[in-house]
Structures are given as structure tokens and as C-alpha cells.
Motif scaffolding. Structure first.
Motif, PDB file in Angstrom:
ATOM      1  N   ALA A 118      -9.082 -60.812  58.079  1.00  0.00           N
ATOM      2  CA  ALA A 118      -9.091 -61.977  57.165  1.00  0.00           C
ATOM      3  C   ALA A 118      -8.112 -61.709  56.042  1.00  0.00           C
ATOM      4  CB  ALA A 118     -10.488 -62.190  56.604  1.00  0.00           C
ATOM      5  N   SER A 119      -7.283 -62.719  55.689  1.00  0.00           N
ATOM      6  CA  SER A 119      -6.284 -62.542  54.633  1.00  0.00           C
ATOM      7  C   SER A 119      -6.148 -63.819  53.813  1.00  0.00           C
ATOM      8  CB  SER A 119      -4.940 -62.138  55.234  1.00  0.00           C
ATOM      9  OG  SER A 119      -4.458 -63.156  56.101  1.00  0.00           O
ATOM     10  N   TRP A 120      -5.771 -63.611  52.544  1.00  0.00           N
ATOM     11  CA  TRP A 120      -5.593 -64.742  51.618  1.00  0.00           C
ATOM     12  C   TRP A 120      -4.383 -64.472  50.732  1.00  0.00           C
ATOM     13  CZ3 TRP A 120     -10.112 -62.079  52.388  1.00  0.00           C
ATOM     14  CH2 TRP A 120     -11.154 -62.768  53.035  1.00  0.00           C
ATOM     15  N   ASP A 121      -3.535 -65.502  50.522  1.00  0.00           N
ATOM     16  CA  ASP A 121      -2.441 -65.430  49.567  1.00  0.00           C
ATOM     17  C   ASP A 121      -2.976 -65.854  48.207  1.00  0.00           C
ATOM     18  OD1 ASP A 121      -0.539 -64.597  51.425  1.00  0.00           O
ATOM     19  OD2 ASP A 121      -0.175 -66.663  52.072  1.00  0.00           O
ATOM     20  N   LEU A 122      -2.676 -65.058  47.209  1.00  0.00           N
ATOM     21  CA  LEU A 122      -3.219 -65.289  45.872  1.00  0.00           C
ATOM     22  C   LEU A 122      -2.089 -65.546  44.880  1.00  0.00           C
ATOM     23  CD1 LEU A 122      -5.830 -62.362  45.798  1.00  0.00           C
ATOM     24  CD2 LEU A 122      -6.218 -64.751  46.458  1.00  0.00           C
ATOM     25  N   PRO A 123      -2.299 -66.512  43.963  1.00  0.00           N
ATOM     26  CA  PRO A 123      -1.294 -66.745  42.916  1.00  0.00           C
ATOM     27  C   PRO A 123      -1.375 -65.674  41.835  1.00  0.00           C
ATOM     28  CG  PRO A 123      -3.131 -68.216  42.613  1.00  0.00           C
ATOM     29  CD  PRO A 123      -3.405 -67.487  43.888  1.00  0.00           C
ATOM     30  N   LEU A 124      -0.339 -65.596  41.050  1.00  0.00           N
ATOM     31  CA  LEU A 124      -0.278 -64.622  39.971  1.00  0.00           C
ATOM     32  C   LEU A 124      -1.029 -65.179  38.756  1.00  0.00           C
ATOM     33  CD1 LEU A 124       1.033 -61.841  39.580  1.00  0.00           C
ATOM     34  CD2 LEU A 124       2.925 -62.988  38.436  1.00  0.00           C
ATOM     35  N   ASP A 125      -2.368 -65.256  38.863  1.00  0.00           N
ATOM     36  CA  ASP A 125      -3.213 -65.848  37.837  1.00  0.00           C
ATOM     37  C   ASP A 125      -4.472 -65.012  37.712  1.00  0.00           C
ATOM     38  OD1 ASP A 125      -4.704 -67.371  36.135  1.00  0.00           O
ATOM     39  OD2 ASP A 125      -4.713 -69.174  37.378  1.00  0.00           O
ATOM     40  N   PRO A 126      -4.816 -64.541  36.485  1.00  0.00           N
ATOM     41  CA  PRO A 126      -6.017 -63.720  36.342  1.00  0.00           C
ATOM     42  C   PRO A 126      -7.286 -64.413  36.807  1.00  0.00           C
ATOM     43  CG  PRO A 126      -4.642 -63.551  34.397  1.00  0.00           C
ATOM     44  CD  PRO A 126      -4.044 -64.650  35.222  1.00  0.00           C
ATOM     45  N   ALA A 127      -7.293 -65.724  36.803  1.00  0.00           N
ATOM     46  CA  ALA A 127      -8.502 -66.430  37.212  1.00  0.00           C
ATOM     47  C   ALA A 127      -8.772 -66.309  38.703  1.00  0.00           C
ATOM     48  CB  ALA A 127      -8.395 -67.900  36.817  1.00  0.00           C
ATOM     49  N   VAL A 128      -7.762 -65.896  39.438  1.00  0.00           N
ATOM     50  CA  VAL A 128      -7.943 -65.829  40.885  1.00  0.00           C
ATOM     51  C   VAL A 128      -8.786 -64.627  41.292  1.00  0.00           C
ATOM     52  CG1 VAL A 128      -6.001 -64.362  41.548  1.00  0.00           C
ATOM     53  CG2 VAL A 128      -6.638 -66.295  42.994  1.00  0.00           C
ATOM     54  N   VAL A 129      -9.064 -63.704  40.368  1.00  0.00           N
ATOM     55  CA  VAL A 129      -9.860 -62.517  40.710  1.00  0.00           C
ATOM     56  C   VAL A 129     -11.247 -62.917  41.163  1.00  0.00           C
ATOM     57  CG1 VAL A 129     -10.828 -60.381  39.801  1.00  0.00           C
ATOM     58  CG2 VAL A 129      -8.531 -61.090  39.129  1.00  0.00           C
ATOM     59  N   ALA A 130     -11.860 -63.875  40.484  1.00  0.00           N
ATOM     60  CA  ALA A 130     -13.193 -64.341  40.882  1.00  0.00           C
ATOM     61  C   ALA A 130     -13.142 -64.990  42.258  1.00  0.00           C
ATOM     62  CB  ALA A 130     -13.732 -65.314  39.841  1.00  0.00           C
ATOM     63  N   LEU A 131     -12.059 -65.748  42.532  1.00  0.00           N
ATOM     64  CA  LEU A 131     -11.925 -66.366  43.851  1.00  0.00           C
ATOM     65  C   LEU A 131     -11.794 -65.305  44.937  1.00  0.00           C
ATOM     66  CD1 LEU A 131     -11.606 -68.949  45.521  1.00  0.00           C
ATOM     67  CD2 LEU A 131      -9.136 -68.869  45.031  1.00  0.00           C
ATOM     68  N   ALA A 132     -11.064 -64.237  44.649  1.00  0.00           N
ATOM     69  CA  ALA A 132     -10.905 -63.160  45.635  1.00  0.00           C
ATOM     70  C   ALA A 132     -12.245 -62.500  45.927  1.00  0.00           C
ATOM     71  CB  ALA A 132      -9.894 -62.140  45.122  1.00  0.00           C
ATOM     72  N   ARG A 133     -13.083 -62.303  44.868  1.00  0.00           N
ATOM     73  CA  ARG A 133     -14.393 -61.716  45.107  1.00  0.00           C
ATOM     74  C   ARG A 133     -15.251 -62.639  45.968  1.00  0.00           C
ATOM     75  NH1 ARG A 133     -14.201 -60.184  39.513  1.00  0.00           N
ATOM     76  NH2 ARG A 133     -15.596 -61.938  39.040  1.00  0.00           N
ATOM     77  N   ALA A 134     -15.151 -63.931  45.748  1.00  0.00           N
ATOM     78  CA  ALA A 134     -15.948 -64.876  46.524  1.00  0.00           C
ATOM     79  C   ALA A 134     -15.520 -64.880  47.988  1.00  0.00           C
ATOM     80  CB  ALA A 134     -15.815 -66.272  45.908  1.00  0.00           C
ATOM     81  N   HIS A 135     -14.187 -64.899  48.221  1.00  0.00           N
ATOM     82  CA  HIS A 135     -13.701 -64.833  49.613  1.00  0.00           C
ATOM     83  C   HIS A 135     -14.211 -63.565  50.317  1.00  0.00           C
ATOM     84  CE1 HIS A 135     -11.339 -68.372  49.250  1.00  0.00           C
ATOM     85  NE2 HIS A 135     -10.296 -67.830  48.560  1.00  0.00           N
ATOM     86  N   THR A 136     -14.186 -62.487  49.589  1.00  0.00           N
ATOM     87  CA  THR A 136     -14.603 -61.204  50.170  1.00  0.00           C
ATOM     88  C   THR A 136     -16.078 -61.227  50.528  1.00  0.00           C
ATOM     89  OG1 THR A 136     -12.907 -60.009  48.932  1.00  0.00           O
ATOM     90  CG2 THR A 136     -14.804 -58.734  49.721  1.00  0.00           C
ATOM     91  N   ALA A 137     -16.908 -61.726  49.633  1.00  0.00           N
ATOM     92  CA  ALA A 137     -18.348 -61.746  49.887  1.00  0.00           C
ATOM     93  C   ALA A 137     -18.677 -62.611  51.088  1.00  0.00           C
ATOM     94  CB  ALA A 137     -19.084 -62.245  48.640  1.00  0.00           C
TER      95      ALA A 137
END
Length: 828
Positions: A693-712
Motif C-alpha cells: 500500500a502506498s500514498w503520495d503526500l503533499p509537503l504539508d504538516p497537516a498531512v501527518v495525521a492523514l498518513a497515520r489514518a491511512h496506516t491504521a
């Protein structure tokens, strides 16, 4: 011969000879030795008239040096023997001494009275041809060389004493008979055929050699050199054949011994195998020296150890070689056990190191035979006649014994045979000691090499592997070939096969250093070409160290070859580079075999030349074969022929790996190859899309929470709920670092393999650094936390930046995956 007699004189003159008459004086003596007849020739020869000597004793005419008593005693013997002949010192009338050659013959009268006829001639006036005849007669009769005259029917007519003695058949027994009737132990057919040839052609035959046994010495084989020539009379008629025979046994035996020793020198010691050396010793000795030979060695020698000295009754011995004139060596019983009783010859020889010679085996003269009933029974069963036991000893160390027995040959062992046996044993001992030392060193080198090779391949899912290593034969010694399977980050795997130049302990040690270096460099996630470049620098440094230590040009290992491949089961891409190594082979799932056209690259250790990588995509189930040159190069095979054979052996990629590996080994490898061989087979597998599973992330500190959600969500979908909390922490730290310090693009990837892999890629080539923050610092603990909560972590560079990765074990189902690296097919 004309004889004229008068009451006072008798003349005898020999006429009819081309060299003129020979004056012979005749004298008649009565039974008391008184002169009763005196010829005119005697008057002229001695210078005394008949009136001066008639009636006087004949001894008055002899020189004073002659003992008259001895003459009378000789006369009595003459009566029994029928006459006497020889030289008599006589006094001439003028007083000078003269030597007469006299022949004395008894004459018997009608009244049984005995008188004597003396015929004499002056030695000084005797013609040379008469002397030659007398000398020839004495030579023929008394010569130490055997001579005989045979008629046209090859029957004996005359022979001298030497021939009668050497053959053991008397003169009377031979006369009128043929050689074939008298000497069954000689090749009489060949001898008589040579005589007939001489009678037929008249051409002499010189130095005809043959071997056999005579009546005089039936238990010992002799060698004879015989010459034949024909006898013709004055009219040219063939009268018979004469032969002269010389016993050349000593020369023949010396030649046999020399040939046997030369043969032993050529055959004993052609190998560094102790068992082969001892067997060669037994093979050389039978049947030319003995009928049965066994060789026993101390067990410590066979293990390559230094044999304990002195040898005692507790020392253990083992049968190492045997040979017999009988098929299968029925006389032998394999020996493994303690040294037998000291009275036995083998035990005596082992304990005191001195040879034993028993010319005749008999219970009465050899008491040790009675102590061993089975041995006594075997001696009687096989008819053992003679025995020798010699130590196998060098540097004063006894390593074993060799026992020689005769049963077919009737002649017993003698001192000359013992010397030959000792020479055999001494030559074998040197080679046995060398082989023992080599066995010890080879075992140590092989142990070192095997300890440096992987004992088991690590578990991973990218490839299924099968491997094989075979050391070279003893003459070449252990080498520096190795193989390895190295798990890499991102579920990838590294495959390596290498070959260090040279053989021996140094090559094995260098192989271990290079293998360790490859592990270290591979752990840095270097591309294959960069890894080989660093390895090339290491080999150059090792060569410089060796040269500095030696003080001159190094004779140690100076180079190596290597091939390194990295396979990614997610993308099914394989990147390879090689350094002077044979090209890998790839077998497609359909069975097509191709050798990869990789840039060859220079061997490691040359320096200054670049290495290049090649990348290709492999279908799932492809077979990758890595090998060293010992697999395709061998006795009588060039590389191209070896590659063709390997191509045929690799066919059928759907077969089990072990079956393919064993087929390649059987087809290409002899039992003892000239060079050691490393062989690695890898069948590729692919990770299915639902495992990644992979996700492209923008250069935005707010995306950290989104990355944790995708991971969970993804971990719950994979059934890995227990790892959610830890993985969220790892993802949070890695993504935060990428957003804070790196550049776009940023990508998060999760891989569910044997472990759970979390990767964050970015566009920066700046390497992260783990640091320990102080208690007053507000940050800087991200990577420290990642290192604490994961199994391992690291960074690797890509063409577009870098990837930070971390692995953590899967507690939920990690034991369900196959150990060979296949992937798990449970539903997601």
C-alpha cells in the motif's frame, strides 16, 4: 710315432706335424725306480750317457729342490691312478737346472711285475702350439664356465666339471642324453630350438638369456646367458654344436631390483591420499616381490595427526592397503583395533621400529605362530612359506608396518629382498607423512572455509534458493569460492557469488574478509556497481598489505571475481553487476535458458576501471543461476562447452530447485573437481498488489495525521491490529522528518512481508542522522524513537532522492510464512 728300442736306448720322435718333430726322451724304470732303459734322445736332452745312469735310481737325476720321499709316494699313487703327468726339475750334466715335462705310465709284465715308462720333453723346446693344446685342455676341463659338446641329435658327448656342478646332473648321467630329458625346470624347447638353428645355419648365437630352475638349486630361479656355435671337421662336415653357459643370476637380480625400485618410485607417491599411497605400495610389490602384501597404519596417521611414540600395545592400527596374487585377497582380514601381542612380527616391528625377516614359516622355529590359532590355520590353509615385516618410518617416527608373504614362489625371502622391502617402505613413509601433514592442513583449511560460508540461508520471501559448494581435490587444496543470500530493505534480496584467486588457507581467509565486506556494503543499500567498486578498493588494500608484509612482490591472493544481484519482489526488477565473473543464467518460466549479456567488468583488485550495472524485469517463477568458473571449466572442457552443458542441465524450470541443482551437479561436476565450485539457484517470487500500500503526500504538516489514518486502516485490513499504535508512531516521525527537512515528492509505502515494512521516500539526498537529544531539547528524538520501536531501520538512495525505512516484526502471523521465502496466500 716311431719307437726304436735297443738294450741301452730307446728313441721316440713325433712326426707328421707341420711345425716339425718334437724330440721326446723315453726312459724305463723298474719297480724300485732304477733306470733300466735310457734312450739316445735322453742322452742328448740331459747330457748323460746311458752308462752313467743305467742301474742308478732315477731320483739321482732330479734337482735337489725335489723331495725324493714325496716322489716315491707320488709313484705309489700313480700305480692306483694309472699314471701321472707334470713338470719335473732335473739337473743337466753341466750342472744347470732344466724343467722337463714328463708323463709317467705304469707297465705290467707277465709276472705281474710293475715297471714305469717315462716320456719327457724339454719345456724350453716345446712348440707354442703344443703348449696351447695343453692349456686349452686344462681350460675346458677346469674352467668355471660351463661348456658342453653335443652331437647332431643334440645329445651330450662331452661337458666340463663346471656345467655338471651348476646343473646338478653328473657327467655320466648326461652323456648320450638330451637337455630336455634332464632339466625340466629350464625352457629346454627354446634352448634346443636355438641349437638346431645354429646347426642349420652355422651362424653363432651369442648371449641368449633365459630363466629357470636346475636340479642343483630347485628352489631358486636363476638366469643364464648362453652362446652356441657349430663344430665342423677339416672336411667341413657338421659334427655337432658347442655351447658355453654363464650364470648371470646376480646381474639379472640386480636389474630386476633396479627396475622394481624405478617402478616403485614412479607409482608410490602419485597422490596425497594416504590410502592410495599404501595401496600403491602393495600393488607394486605383488607379484614381483611377494605373493601377498598388507599395509597397516596407526589410526592417528589416517586422521592426519602426529603419531604418538613409542607405539604400545594400546595403540590402534587399521588396514590401509592390501594386494594378493589371489583375486579378492582371501588371505586378509581387515584390521582395526589394538596392536596385537608383542611376540607377533607386526607388533615387534611397530614397537621397536626394526624389520623382521622369517625366511621359513614353521611352528617349530617361529613360536609366535602357535600363540595365534587363526593365524596358524591361515598359514596352513594358504601355504605361507616366508615372511617379511618392515616399518613405515620417517624422521624416526613409526607410522605403520608393511607385511610381505610368499606362498607361490618356493624360494624364501633373503637379505636382498628385505633391502628392497625396506626401500619400498621408506619411500612410502615419506609420502604418507606428506599426505598426513597435507590431510591435517587441508582439513584445517576446509574447516575454516566452511566456517566462513553461510551455514544456513536467511529467511526471506523474494526468492526460493538452493545452493551447493564443492571443494577442489586434494592436489589443488581449498579455494576461495563463496555464495551468499543477503536480505535487504524493502523485501528485496541480494544474491552474490564470488571466487578468490588461489587456493589454501590464505584464499579461504581472504574469502571470509570479502564476504564480510559484501555483507557490510550490501547493508548500506549500495547499488551493485558501487558495491563492486568499494570491494575493488578493499582487494587493492589487502594486496598492498600483503606486499608490505612480505617486503617484495606478493605471492599471496591478489584478486577475485564476483557477481552481485539485487531482486525486488514488488517491482520484479533485478539489478546485476559483475567483476570478471562468468555471466549469470536466467531460465524463464517457459524453460528458455539465456546467459545475461552483462558488462563484464574487470576482476577485483585491478583498480581504475569502472563497473556497470544492468537492470531487467523477471517474470514470476524465473530461475536465476549464479556460479563460479569451476562449474563450467574442467578437465578437457573449454568454457563454451561447459556453458552449453549448463544450459542443457538447467532446462525445465518448473522442476523442484533441489532436483535442478542435483542434475547440474551430476552433469557438470566430477567427484573431485580441479577447482572448487560455488553454485546458487534462485527462483523469483512476486509480492501481490494487496500486500503493498502506498500514498503520495503533499509537503504539508497537516498531512501527518492523514498518513497515520491511512496506516491504521491498512493494518486493520491486513489483520495487524496489534501493530497499529507502534506503526502510527513510526509513520508520524518519518513523515514529519520528510516534510520538515526534505523536498517533494513525498511517498509513504507499507509492505506486509515476513515483517512489516514502513518506507517514506522524498526528493532529497540528505542522509538522516540518529542523535541523542538532551533533556532540555524540545525535538531531535524522532529517529531515536524509531530505532527503539522497530527491529531495524536505515536509508537508501534512489535516482530521485532517498528512502527512509523501518521494519518491525509481525506478532500476529509471522510464523505462517514459508521459510524458503514464498508468499502467504491467506485472504486479506
Amino acid at each position: 710315432m716311431d719307437v726304436s728300442e735297443t738294450p741301452g736306448a730307446t728313441d721316440v720322435t713325433v712326426r707328421g706335424d707341420p711345425f716339425g718333430p718334437l724330440p721326446v726322451a723315453s726312459v724305463v724304470l723298474d719297480r724300485l725306480g732304477t733306470v733300466v732303459r735310457w734312450s739316445r734322445a735322453a742322452e742328448r736332452m740331459v747330457g748323460r750317457a746311458a752308462a752313467d745312469v743305467l742301474g742308478r735310481p732315477a731320483t739321482a737325476l732330479l734337482h735337489r729342490s725335489v723331495d725324493g720321499t714325496a716322489v716315491r709316494a707320488e709313484a705309489e699313487r700313480c700305480r692306483a691312478d694309472g699314471g701321472w703327468g707334470g713338470r719335473l726339475p732335473t739337473v743337466h750334466a753341466d750342472g744347470h737346472r732344466m724343467n722337463l715335462y714328463a708323463r709317467v705310465c705304469p707297465m705290467f709284465g707277465p709276472d705281474d711285475g710293475v715297471s714305469w715308462l717315462v716320456l719327457a720333453s724339454d719345456d724350453a723346446q716345446m712348440p707354442w702350439w703344443m703348449v696351447d693344446q695343453l692349456m686349452l685342455g686344462g681350460m675346458l676341463a677346469q674352467s668355471p664356465i660351463g661348456m658342453a659338446l653335443l652331437d647332431e641329435e643334440l645329445r651330450y658327448r662331452w661337458l666340463n666339471d663346471a656345467l655338471a656342478r651348476s646343473g646338478g646332473v653328473s657327467r655320466n648321467a648326461r652323456l648320450g642324453r638330451r637337455l630336455s630329458e634332464l632339466m625340466p625346470g629350464l625352457p629346454t624347447e627354446q634352448i634346443e630350438e636355438r641349437m638346431r638353428e645354429v646347426l642349420r645355419t652355422g651362424v653363432p648365437i651369442m648371449n641368449f638369456e633365459y630363466h629357470g630352475r636346475t636340479v642343483a638349486d630347485p628352489h631358486r630361479e636363476h638366469a643364464y646367458s648362453t652362446s652356441f656355435f657349430r663344430l665342423d671337421d677339416s672336411a667341413g662336415r657338421v659334427m655337432g654344436v658347442c655351447y658355453i653357459v654363464v650364470d648371470v643370476t646376480d646381474r639379472w637380480r640386480a636389474q630386476q631390483r633396479l627396475a622394481l625400485l624405478n617402478d616403485a618410485s614412479a607409482r608410490i607417491g602419485s597422490s596425497l591420499d594416504v590410502m592410495r599411497i599404501t595401496q600403491d605400495l602393495a600393488d607394486v610389490a605383488v607379484p614381483r616381490l611377494a605373493d601377498f602384501v598388507v599395509v597397516d597404519l596407526l589410526e592417528s596417521v589416517l586422521r592426519g595427526e602426529e603419531p604418538a611414540q613409542p607405539v604400545t600395545g594400546r595403540s590402534r592400527i587399521r588396514r590401509a592397503g592390501q594386494q594378493s596374487v589371489l583375486p579378492g585377497c582371501p588371505e586378509s582380514v581387515a584390521r582395526t583395533g589394538d596392536v596385537v601381542q608383542p611376540s607377533f612380527p607386526a607388533a615387534r616391528c611397530l614397537t621397536d621400529g626394526r624389520p623382521v625377516l622369517e625366511p621359513v614359516l614353521d611352528a617349530a622355529t617361529n613360536p609366535w605362530i602357535v600363540l595365534d590359532r587363526p593365524r596358524l590355520a591361515k598359514i596352513r590353509r594358504f601355504g605361507f612359506r616366508s615372511l617379511m615385516v618392515v616399518p613405515i618410518r620417517t624422521r624416526g617416527v613409526v607410522m605403520g608396518v608393511a607385511t610381505f608373504v610368499r606362498r607361490v614362489r618356493p624360494d624364501p625371502f633373503d637379505e636382498d629382498d628385505l633391502l628392497i622391502a625396506q626401500e619400498f617402505a621408506s619411500r612410502a613413509a615419506v609420502w604418507v607423512d606428506n599426505a598426513r601433514r597435507y590431510t591435517r592442513e587441508h582439513a584445517a583449511a576446509l574447516t575454516l572455509q566452511r566456517s566462513l560460508l553461510p551455514h544456513s540461508l536467511p529467511g526471506q520471501t523474494a526468492v526460493e534458493v538452493a545452493s551447493h559448494y564443492r571443494p577442489a581435490d586434494e592436489s589443488a587444496g581449498v579455494g576461495g569460492d563463496w555464495f551468499d543470500v543477503i536480505p535487504l530493505s524493502g523485501a528485496r534480496v541480494g544474491l552474490v557469488v564470488g571466487d578468490v584467486v588461489g587456493h589454501g588457507l590464505h584464499a579461504a581467509a581472504t574469502m571470509g574478509r570479502l564476504r564480510t565486506a559484501v555483507h557490510t556494503l550490501a547493508g548500506l543499500d549500495l547499488p551493485p556497481d558501487e558495491l563492486l567498486a568499494h570491494l575493488d578498493d578493499l582487494v587493492i588494500r589487502l594486496a598492498d598489505e600483503e606486499e608490505s608484509a612480505a617486503g617484495n612482490i606478493s605471492t599471496a591472493v591478489l584478486g577475485a571475481t564476483c557477481v552481485f544481484a539485487v531482486y525486488d519482489p514488488v517491482s520484479r526488477r533485478c539489478t546485476l553487476a559483475r567483476a570478471g565473473h562468468p555471466p549469470p543464467a536466467v531460465v524463464s518460466p517457459g524453460g528458455t535458458v539465456d546467459f545475461l549479456d552483462l558488462p563484464a567488468g574487470p576482476p577485483l583488485g585491478l583498480g581504475g576501471l569502472p563497473f556497470e550495472s544492468a537492470e531487467l524485469e523477471l517474470a514470476e517463477g524465473s530461475l536465476l543461476a549464479l556460479y563460479t568458473d569451476g562449474l563450467v571449466e574442467g578437465r578437457g572442457n573449454d568454457v563454451d562447452a561447459g556453458l552449453r552443458r549448463l544450459c542443457m542441465a538447467l532446462g525445465g524450470a518448473d522442476r523442484p530447485l533441489e532436483e535442478i541443482r542435483d542434475g547440474v551437479i551430476k552433469e557438470l561436476l566430477p567427484d573431485r573437481p580441479e577447482d572448487d565450485v560455488a553454485f546458487l539457484l534462485a527462483r523469483t517470487h512476486a509480492l501481490r498488489a494487496e500486500r503493498v500500500a502506498s500514498w503520495d503526500l503533499p509537503l504539508d504538516p497537516a498531512v501527518v495525521a492523514l498518513a497515520r489514518a491511512h496506516t491504521a486502516r491498512q493494518l486493520v485490513a491486513w489483520g495487524c491490529g496489534e501493530e497499529v499504535l507502534t506503526t502510527e508512531l513510526v509513520v508520524s516521525e518519518l513523515v514529519t522528518n520528510a516534510i520538515r527537512y526534505a523536498t517533494e515528492p513525498i511517498r509513504l509505502r507499507l509492505i506486509r512481508d515476513r515483517t512489516l515494512i514502513c518506507e517514506v521516500s522524498d526528493g532529497s539526498s540528505t542522509s538522516p542522522r540518529l542523535r541523542h537529544s538532551r533533556t532540555t531539547d524540545e525535538g531531535g528524538r524522532g529517529l531515536f524513537l524509531v530505532a527503539q520501536f522497530t527491529q531495524r531501520w536505515g536509508a537508501r538512495y534512489t535516482p530521485r532522492g532517498k528512502t527512509i525505512w523501518a521494519e518491525q516484526p509481525l506478532r500476529s502471523f509471522d510464523t505462517a510464512l514459508p521459510s524458503w521465502g514464498g508468499f502467504w496466500d491467506a485472504p486479506v
